[in-house]
Design a protein around this motif. Structure first.
Motif, PDB file in Angstrom:
ATOM      1  N   ASP A  29     -27.973  80.533  85.700  1.00 25.67           N
ATOM      2  CA  ASP A  29     -28.143  78.792  86.402  1.00 25.67           C
ATOM      3  C   ASP A  29     -28.421  79.557  87.992  1.00 25.67           C
ATOM      4  O   ASP A  29     -27.547  79.950  88.631  1.00 25.67           O
ATOM      5  CB  ASP A  29     -27.093  77.932  86.373  1.00 25.67           C
TER       6      ASP A  29
ATOM      7  N   ASP B 124     -32.439  71.031  85.394  1.00 27.84           N
ATOM      8  CA  ASP B 124     -31.147  70.308  85.464  1.00 27.84           C
ATOM      9  C   ASP B 124     -31.455  69.332  86.701  1.00 27.84           C
ATOM     10  O   ASP B 124     -31.971  68.219  86.434  1.00 27.84           O
ATOM     11  CB  ASP B 124     -29.958  71.057  85.865  1.00 27.84           C
TER      12      ASP B 124
ATOM     13  N   ARG C 185     -15.443  63.544  82.788  1.00 29.01           N
ATOM     14  CA  ARG C 185     -15.069  64.417  81.230  1.00 29.01           C
ATOM     15  C   ARG C 185     -15.282  63.880  80.307  1.00 29.01           C
ATOM     16  O   ARG C 185     -16.076  64.100  79.220  1.00 29.01           O
ATOM     17  CB  ARG C 185     -13.975  65.433  81.467  1.00 29.01           C
TER      18      ARG C 185
ATOM     19  N   ASP D  42     -21.079  72.083  79.344  1.00 28.08           N
ATOM     20  CA  ASP D  42     -20.084  72.681  80.385  1.00 28.08           C
ATOM     21  C   ASP D  42     -18.922  71.665  80.360  1.00 28.08           C
ATOM     22  O   ASP D  42     -18.918  70.897  81.145  1.00 28.08           O
ATOM     23  CB  ASP D  42     -20.806  72.665  81.584  1.00 28.08           C
TER      24      ASP D  42
ATOM     25  N   TYR E 180      -9.781  73.885  86.115  1.00 34.58           N
ATOM     26  CA  TYR E 180     -10.089  73.505  87.358  1.00 34.58           C
ATOM     27  C   TYR E 180      -8.888  73.018  88.185  1.00 34.58           C
ATOM     28  O   TYR E 180      -8.757  72.924  89.199  1.00 34.58           O
ATOM     29  CB  TYR E 180     -11.385  72.515  87.497  1.00 34.58           C
TER      30      TYR E 180
HETATM   31  O1  NPG Z   1     -17.769  72.630  84.316  1.00 34.02           O
HETATM   32  O2  NPG Z   1     -17.937  70.926  85.400  1.00 34.02           O
HETATM   33  C1  NPG Z   1     -18.156  72.089  85.095  1.00 34.02           C
HETATM   34  C2  NPG Z   1     -18.954  73.008  86.246  1.00 34.02           C
HETATM   35  C3  NPG Z   1     -20.424  73.150  85.686  1.00 34.02           C
HETATM   36  O3  NPG Z   1     -21.365  74.876  86.964  1.00 34.02           O
HETATM   37  C4  NPG Z   1     -21.231  73.790  86.697  1.00 34.02           C
HETATM   38  N1  NPG Z   1     -21.841  72.631  87.497  1.00 34.02           N
HETATM   39  O4  NPG Z   1     -25.254  73.244  88.923  1.00 34.02           O
HETATM   40  O5  NPG Z   1     -24.450  72.415  86.942  1.00 34.02           O
HETATM   41  C5  NPG Z   1     -24.021  72.899  88.202  1.00 34.02           C
HETATM   42  C6  NPG Z   1     -22.812  73.070  88.773  1.00 34.02           C
HETATM   43  C7  NPG Z   1     -22.525  72.162  89.365  1.00 34.02           C
HETATM   44  C8  NPG Z   1     -21.149  71.863  89.998  1.00 34.02           C
HETATM   45  C9  NPG Z   1     -23.252  71.315  90.378  1.00 34.02           C
HETATM   46  C10 NPG Z   1     -20.857  70.960  91.016  1.00 34.02           C
HETATM   47  C11 NPG Z   1     -22.799  70.517  91.396  1.00 34.02           C
HETATM   48  C12 NPG Z   1     -21.534  70.468  91.668  1.00 34.02           C
END
Ligand code: NPG
Length: 374
Positions: free
Chosen positions: A192, A242, A302, A319, A326
């Motif tokens: 990503d 995305d 979530r 995800d 976290y």
């Molecule tokens: O597990 O919630 C999770 C994080 C997954 O990497 C992740 N999210 O670009 O999708 C993304 C990214 C992200 C995280 C984007 C935080 C924006 C804020």
């Protein structure tokens, strides 16, 4: 019929166990905007806004969302009875462009309230059919390929069904190569870029093809649908979008143009469950797989994501990492967990969210609270 009497907008500060770095910046602790609805019978429902602290992932931030909610969106919700949760998005969209993350926080809370009122699980109300969902992990950018490979080894041992690597120029091919070498050829891997590349990088990105990635996610700018299509022609790896997918109409454009062969659906990004479901349905009709992304949500967000991911075309791992990845301590109980074989259980037997919000803990973490009544 829903009748919202009180809306509380509350900001909490939830410290991450460790910093999370993606191409657009690093997050140390999360400022999270929670929405709490109360109806005439005292029933409560929670929403979470996924907007970040800075306008790096999207133009919206937690502060713009709070302003738009307070000034424009919350007053509409308090204006009178609402026939059904599917009526909320049209109500919030009329005369208010964009601000989908702010809208989603309210819209999703309304679906939760409806689920509570009807005594059904949120997943069931949305049309979810799956009882367990495969979980993928997203690994932030690490200082060296060896560091990332060590993280990936640990994630594979924990049971994650897919590993996604954050990449950026200077931290891509060698990092993916190191991970592929330690996890072996069979573990599903994806990358990503969070929009960190340009079309001129096509030849460089094609060097990722030899790692057999499930997908390359959002290499180019969110607005660059046409350039993503041009890039896809030069790559064997399927592109996933995305940030670009803000609505069902955008998703349709992306599929028509062949800008994406896989779609990441985040209800918090697209304005809520109605739009998320429309994107899911569109992709299902066209045979395009979708998966549920994450935004470092608390256990409340979530719960929304897990419920959505129970829909039938969420065929790729989401995800949906467990709380402990976290947070030292989440704000819901039970916390979100993952089985040893990398699956999360959809709470189908409890009404509403399926987890209880720990109000004492939320109060302790609250740094700002405002309340509006009908
Ligand atoms: O597990 O919630 C999770 C994080 C997954 O990497 C992740 N999210 O670009 O999708 C993304 C990214 C992200 C995280 C984007 C935080 C924006 C804020």
């Amino acid at each position: 019929m829903l009748e919202v009497r009180t809306v509380r907008l509350r900001e909490i500060r939830l410290p991450l166990r460790e910093p999370f770095r993606i191409s657009s910046g690093v997050t140390h602790d999360r400022r999270i905007l929670l929405v709490q609805l109360v109806d005439g019978n005292g029933r409560e429902a929670w929403g979470e806004c996924v907007a970040g602290e800075t306008p790096a992932y999207s133009a919206e931030t937690i502060d713009t969302a709070r302003l738009v909610l307070r000034e424009w969106l919350v007053p509409r919700l308090l204006g009178g009875p609402i026939a059904e949760p599917a009526a909320v998005s049209p109500m919030l969209d009329a005369g208010v462009r964009g601000h989908r993350m702010a809208k989603a926080a309210l819209e999703m809370a309304c679906w939760v309230l409806e689920a509570e009122c009807r005594g059904v699980a949120l997943a069931a109300l949305l049309g979810g059919t799956r009882e367990v969902i495969e979980v993928g992990i997203s690994l932030g950018i690490q200082p060296t390929p060896a560091d990332l490979a060590a993280r990936a080894t640990a994630a594979a041992a924990e049971g994650y069904r897919r590993i996604k690597l954050k990449i950026q120029p200077g931290a891509d091919v060698a990092f993916v190569e190191a991970v592929r070498a330690v996890v072996g050829p069979d573990l599903p891997l994806s990358v990503d870029a969070n929009a960190a590349y340009a079309l001129a990088d096509a030849a460089h990105l094609a060097r990722l093809d030899r790692f057999g990635l499930v997908m390359l996610e959002q290499p180019l700018d969110a607005d660059d649908l046409r350039r993503h299509a041009l890039l896809q022609r030069q790559l064997a790896t399927p592109l996933c979008l995305d940030e670009s997918i803000t609505s069902a109409a955008r998703a349709e454009d992306a599929l028509e143009l062949d800008s994406a062969r896989i779609v990441n659906v985040k209800p918090g990004r697209v304005g809520g469950f109605l739009a998320a479901r429309a994107i899911h349905d569109l992709c299902a009709r066209r045979g395009v797989p979708v998966w549920c992304g994450g935004m470092l949500e608390s256990g409340i967000g979530r719960a929304h994501n897990v419920a959505l991911a129970a829909l039938p075309n969420f065929t790729l791992p989401g995800d949906l990492s467990p709380s402990r990845r976290y947070w030292a301590r989440d704000i819901v109980s039970p916390e979100w967990t993952m089985s040893a074989d990398g699956r999360v259980a959809v709470p189908l037997t409890q009404p509403g969210l399926g987890v209880a919000v720990d109000l004492n803990r939320v109060d302790d973490l609250t740094v700002h609270l405002e309340e509006r009544h009908a």
